[in-house]
Design a protein around this motif. Structure first.
Motif, PDB file in Angstrom:
ATOM      1  N   THR A  81      72.093  14.389   9.877  1.00 26.54           N
ATOM      2  CA  THR A  81      71.459  15.691  10.070  1.00 26.54           C
ATOM      3  C   THR A  81      72.333  16.753   9.411  1.00 26.54           C
ATOM      4  OG1 THR A  81      70.571  14.936  12.183  1.00 26.54           O
ATOM      5  CG2 THR A  81      70.564  17.312  11.792  1.00 26.54           C
ATOM      6  N   ALA A  82      71.821  17.392   8.365  1.00 32.06           N
ATOM      7  CA  ALA A  82      72.617  18.339   7.572  1.00 32.06           C
ATOM      8  C   ALA A  82      73.189  19.477   8.420  1.00 32.06           C
ATOM      9  CB  ALA A  82      71.782  18.892   6.427  1.00 32.06           C
ATOM     10  N   ALA A  83      72.416  20.026   9.342  1.00 32.78           N
ATOM     11  CA  ALA A  83      72.896  21.142  10.166  1.00 32.78           C
ATOM     12  C   ALA A  83      74.057  20.699  11.063  1.00 32.78           C
ATOM     13  CB  ALA A  83      71.756  21.710  10.995  1.00 32.78           C
ATOM     14  N   PHE A  84      73.958  19.481  11.609  1.00 33.33           N
ATOM     15  CA  PHE A  84      75.035  18.971  12.453  1.00 33.33           C
ATOM     16  C   PHE A  84      76.279  18.702  11.606  1.00 33.33           C
ATOM     17  CE2 PHE A  84      76.667  15.334  15.303  1.00 33.33           C
ATOM     18  CZ  PHE A  84      77.404  16.213  16.097  1.00 33.33           C
ATOM     19  N   ASP A  85      76.097  18.161  10.401  1.00 35.36           N
ATOM     20  CA  ASP A  85      77.230  17.916   9.505  1.00 35.36           C
ATOM     21  C   ASP A  85      77.965  19.219   9.207  1.00 35.36           C
ATOM     22  OD1 ASP A  85      76.393  15.291   9.467  1.00 35.36           O
ATOM     23  OD2 ASP A  85      75.541  15.398   7.439  1.00 35.36           O
ATOM     24  N   LYS A  86      77.197  20.279   8.955  1.00 35.56           N
ATOM     25  CA  LYS A  86      77.791  21.596   8.670  1.00 35.56           C
ATOM     26  C   LYS A  86      78.607  22.079   9.874  1.00 35.56           C
ATOM     27  CE  LYS A  86      76.619  26.169   6.960  1.00 35.56           C
ATOM     28  NZ  LYS A  86      75.566  27.069   6.503  1.00 35.56           N
ATOM     29  N   HIS A  87      78.076  21.881  11.081  1.00 33.04           N
ATOM     30  CA  HIS A  87      78.808  22.300  12.270  1.00 33.04           C
ATOM     31  C   HIS A  87      80.063  21.449  12.477  1.00 33.04           C
ATOM     32  CE1 HIS A  87      79.295  22.954  16.799  1.00 33.04           C
ATOM     33  NE2 HIS A  87      79.725  24.034  16.183  1.00 33.04           N
ATOM     34  N   LEU A  88      79.968  20.142  12.222  1.00 32.34           N
ATOM     35  CA  LEU A  88      81.139  19.267  12.345  1.00 32.34           C
ATOM     36  C   LEU A  88      82.250  19.703  11.387  1.00 32.34           C
ATOM     37  CD1 LEU A  88      79.381  15.785  12.624  1.00 32.34           C
ATOM     38  CD2 LEU A  88      80.743  16.903  14.409  1.00 32.34           C
ATOM     39  N   GLN A  89      81.873  20.197  10.200  1.00 28.23           N
ATOM     40  CA  GLN A  89      82.865  20.636   9.218  1.00 28.23           C
ATOM     41  C   GLN A  89      83.418  22.030   9.515  1.00 28.23           C
ATOM     42  OE1 GLN A  89      81.831  20.034   5.055  1.00 28.23           O
ATOM     43  NE2 GLN A  89      80.382  18.446   5.656  1.00 28.23           N
ATOM     44  N   SER A  90      82.797  22.754  10.422  1.00 23.47           N
ATOM     45  CA  SER A  90      83.179  24.137  10.705  1.00 23.47           C
ATOM     46  C   SER A  90      84.516  24.211  11.461  1.00 23.47           C
ATOM     47  CB  SER A  90      82.082  24.811  11.536  1.00 23.47           C
ATOM     48  OG  SER A  90      82.180  24.392  12.899  1.00 23.47           O
ATOM     49  N   PRO A  91      85.090  25.416  11.548  1.00 28.70           N
ATOM     50  CA  PRO A  91      86.331  25.592  12.322  1.00 28.70           C
ATOM     51  C   PRO A  91      86.187  25.225  13.805  1.00 28.70           C
ATOM     52  CG  PRO A  91      86.023  27.451  10.840  1.00 28.70           C
ATOM     53  CD  PRO A  91      84.754  26.623  10.777  1.00 28.70           C
ATOM     54  N   ASP A  92      84.941  25.169  14.329  1.00 30.07           N
ATOM     55  CA  ASP A  92      84.735  24.764  15.723  1.00 30.07           C
ATOM     56  C   ASP A  92      85.229  23.340  15.972  1.00 30.07           C
ATOM     57  OD1 ASP A  92      83.500  27.106  16.516  1.00 30.07           O
ATOM     58  OD2 ASP A  92      81.456  26.303  16.357  1.00 30.07           O
ATOM     59  N   ILE A  93      85.096  22.479  14.947  1.00 35.85           N
ATOM     60  CA  ILE A  93      85.383  21.063  15.178  1.00 35.85           C
ATOM     61  C   ILE A  93      86.455  20.559  14.198  1.00 35.85           C
ATOM     62  CG2 ILE A  93      84.387  18.749  15.407  1.00 35.85           C
ATOM     63  CD1 ILE A  93      81.777  20.173  16.272  1.00 35.85           C
ATOM     64  N   PHE A  94      86.092  20.150  12.981  1.00 31.51           N
ATOM     65  CA  PHE A  94      87.064  19.551  12.057  1.00 31.51           C
ATOM     66  C   PHE A  94      87.748  20.545  11.126  1.00 31.51           C
ATOM     67  CE2 PHE A  94      84.388  15.603  12.658  1.00 31.51           C
ATOM     68  CZ  PHE A  94      85.348  14.915  13.373  1.00 31.51           C
ATOM     69  N   ASN A  95      87.203  21.743  10.990  1.00 30.52           N
ATOM     70  CA  ASN A  95      87.774  22.750  10.091  1.00 30.52           C
ATOM     71  C   ASN A  95      88.079  22.132   8.723  1.00 30.52           C
ATOM     72  OD1 ASN A  95      88.716  25.158   9.136  1.00 30.52           O
ATOM     73  ND2 ASN A  95      90.419  25.328  10.578  1.00 30.52           N
ATOM     74  N   ALA A  96      87.057  21.532   8.123  1.00 27.34           N
ATOM     75  CA  ALA A  96      87.209  20.760   6.884  1.00 27.34           C
ATOM     76  C   ALA A  96      87.715  21.596   5.714  1.00 27.34           C
ATOM     77  CB  ALA A  96      85.884  20.096   6.526  1.00 27.34           C
ATOM     78  N   ALA A  97      87.411  22.891   5.681  1.00 30.65           N
ATOM     79  CA  ALA A  97      87.891  23.727   4.579  1.00 30.65           C
ATOM     80  C   ALA A  97      89.416  23.820   4.592  1.00 30.65           C
ATOM     81  CB  ALA A  97      87.274  25.113   4.652  1.00 30.65           C
ATOM     82  N   LYS A  98      89.999  23.882   5.775  1.00 34.72           N
ATOM     83  CA  LYS A  98      91.461  24.000   5.899  1.00 34.72           C
ATOM     84  C   LYS A  98      92.143  22.634   5.973  1.00 34.72           C
ATOM     85  CE  LYS A  98      95.029  26.436   8.471  1.00 34.72           C
ATOM     86  NZ  LYS A  98      95.328  27.328   9.591  1.00 34.72           N
TER      87      LYS A  98
END
Length: 190
Positions: A81-98
């Motif tokens: 689910t693209a929306a859930f993937d985006k949330h998982l990557q967000s600073p709320d959870i995995f903070n994938a950008a950092k």
């Protein structure tokens, strides 16, 4: 006497030269998956996997030793689910950008007979490193008829406390702290 000891020592060295030693293996990304599961309000279980991973294994069956170094690309999280993937990557959870990578490093394989039963190591996630033991549900080495090389692998799992890594999202709402990790790993002898 001295000559016979020298000959005996030379024979001992030569006799051990043919004994199988450890080998290096490369993770086969088409047969290696890292997934996680976490309860969702006690009604269901959310699951996702990481599509990009790489790593190496050093393994010596005779000496019953091994090492592993596996990197997981957090930006490749895939729940379906693209929306859930985006949330998982967000600073709320995995903070994938950092923190775009997670890494599992082990220098200790535990054996039960000839089979790996556990891989004891350190998991780094969100720049925090904690001990994690992957328990083998199954493990085997085989000669791949397609690759014409030895492949070793297994199905491993562990349960971690996500809050130890700073992943606290939803704890106040009742989401569990415990996350089940499942690692399907196959590596090809180099």
């Amino acid at each position: 006497m001295r000559k016979s000891l020298t000959l005996l020592a030379a024979a001992a060295v030569l006799s051990t030269a043919g004994i199988a030693q450890g080998a290096d293996y490369a993770i086969d990304p088409t047969h290696t998956f890292a997934t996680f599961e976490i309860g969702h309000f006690g009604a269901s279980v959310n699951r996702a996997r990481f599509d990009k991973k790489e790593g190496t294994i050093s393994f010596d069956k005779a000496a019953k030793t091994g090492k592993a170094d596996i990197s997981i690309d957090i930006t490749s999280v895939n729940s379906g689910t693209a929306a859930f993937d985006k949330h998982l990557q967000s600073p709320d959870i995995f903070n994938a950008a950092k923190f775009p990578k997670a890494r599992f490093v082990s220098e200790k394989f535990v054996f039960n007979g000839d089979k790996v039963s556990e891989v004891v190591g350190q998991l780094t996630l969100l720049d925090k490193t904690m001990p994690v033991t992957l328990k083998a549900n199954q493990f085997n080495c085989y000669e791949s008829p397609m690759l014409k090389r030895e492949v070793c692998g297994g199905d491993f799992e562990a349960t971690i406390d996500r809050t130890a890594f700073g992943v606290n999202y939803g704890v106040d709402w009742g989401f569990p702290k415990s996350v089940r990790l499942v690692m399907q790993i196959e590596a090809v002898k180099q």
